[in-house]
Scaffold this active site. Structure first.
Site, short mmCIF file in Angstrom:
data_model
loop_
_atom_site.label_atom_id
_atom_site.label_comp_id
_atom_site.label_asym_id
_atom_site.label_seq_id
_atom_site.Cartn_x
_atom_site.Cartn_y
_atom_site.Cartn_z
N CYS A 134 38.56 46.64 34.93
CA CYS A 134 39.98 46.36 35.09
C CYS A 134 40.20 44.92 35.54
CB CYS A 134 40.59 47.34 36.10
SG CYS A 134 42.33 47.02 36.41
N CYS A 137 42.99 44.40 38.07
CA CYS A 137 42.68 44.86 39.43
C CYS A 137 41.72 43.90 40.13
CB CYS A 137 42.00 46.24 39.41
SG CYS A 137 42.69 47.43 38.29
N ASP A 138 40.69 43.44 39.42
CA ASP A 138 39.58 42.75 40.07
C ASP A 138 39.49 41.25 39.76
OD1 ASP A 138 38.83 45.21 41.10
OD2 ASP A 138 37.57 45.68 39.39
#
Ligand code: NAP
Length: 304
Positions: A134, A137-138
């Site tokens: 992701c 997200c990261d």
């Protein structure tokens, strides 16, 4: 006793909830996450949903959820562990969860899909230590660093574009000499100076002690092996439907998708499939929302 329980709070589930509430049905949406949106939450930017150009995945998910809340949709946060259906198909359906047992006259299955793993050495070992599925997200952990994205579809190219805005250098490693992603995304990608596409190449191994340090690649055309020094690897090699629990309940094809037409009717009476879990040619937010509406239309006929 509910008229309909909707499993999954992505665009298909929420679309169904809005149509169901407006049709006067007693319904609830069950999802293991308290945050609605499903896969859209992992999308950096959505620019093909009608009326909402250039919106982030998080913002469009919020808008969907706000709409459902405004209409008084009930949400249950729970992991579904099993579904039971009586011998007669018109019998009530029992949904077992880790948070209680629920009874319903009809079901809409809208649990969506999850990312596929690459299946190479180092992937599992370094998950969360530089290996991610992701980018939104990261990605921030890799600011000004070097990363690789693996895949050639919409998600891989979107991830590479997003990461190019954060990272010093982005390699996009694709197994063929053509990308599968939409043309508009390809054009945006090609315009980025800090992205390098590694064509015709497979990742053989992800290396690193405590954190990712490099990826070993193999060029299928030249037969040459090589290594790229990277701090992170974002894997975007497709998705698979979350239908494990529904095996034996409804007909499922060889790839795991539920067999249902545009009316979303499955092989079992009173059970409908909507969104990415349905066998269909195009999996987009807009087609998932449309499935939600179609599923409710079909089940209204069934309930009456
Ligand atoms: P996808 O379209 O299935 O693409 C997967 C990519 O990964 C392909 O390029 C494939 O290569 C590659 N791949 C698959 N297995 C591999 C392996 N073992 N090793 C290396 N590469 C591998 O999946 P996706 O990009 O996750 O997208 C999923 C769905 O969501 C698609 O229908 C997509 O259109 C949709 N989506 C839409 C939007 C949007 O509308 N804005 C955004 C994101 C996603 P090949 O090309 O060689 O098969």
């Amino acid at each position: 006793m509910y008229d309909v329980l909707i499993l999954g709070a992505g665009p298909a589930g929420l679309g169904a909830a809005i149509y169901g509430i407006r049709a006067g049905l007693k319904l609830a949406v069950i999802d293991r996450s308290p945050v609605s949106g499903g896969q859209v939450l992992n999308t950096y930017e959505v620019d093909n949903y009608l009326g909402l150009p250039m919106i982030s995945g998080a913002d469009i998910s919020d808008k969907f959820r706000e709409h459902a809340d405004k209409f008084g949709v009930e949400f249950i946060t729970a992991e579904v562990t099993g579904i039971e259906q009586g011998e007669n198909q018109e019998d009530i359906k029992i949904v077992k969860t880790d948070n209680g047992i629920y009874e319903t006259r009809a079901l809409i299955l809208a649990t969506g899909a999850e990312h596929v793993q690459l299946g190479v050495k180092g992937e599992k070992e370094l998950a969360g230590m530089g290996v991610s599925y992701c980018a939104t997200c990261d990605g921030a952990f890799f600011r000004k660093r070097t990363v690789a994205v693996v895949g050639g579809g919409d998600v891989a190219v979107e991830d590479a574009i997003f990461l190019a805005g954060l990272c010093a250098k982005v390699y996009l490693i694709h197994r063929r000499d053509k990308l599968r992603a939409a043309n508009i995304l390809q054009k945006r990608l090609m315009a980025l100076e800090n992205v390098e596409i590694i064509w015709d190449s497979e990742v053989k191994e992800i290396k690193g002690d405590d954190m990712v340090e490099s990826v070993e690649i193999f060029n299928k055309k030249s037969g040459e092996s090589g290594s790229l020094d990277v701090n992170g690897v974002f894997i975007a090699v497709g998705v698979r439907p979350i239908t494990e629990l529904f095996k034996g309940l409804v007909d499922i094809d060889e790839s795991g998708y539920i067999i249902a037409g545009e009316d979303c009717r499955t092989s079992a009476d009173g059970i409908y499939a909507a969104g990415d879990i349905r066998k269909k040619p195009m999996r987009q937010i807009i087609t998932a929302v449309a499935d939600g509406a179609n599923a409710v239309n079909s089940l209204q006929n069934y309930l009456t």
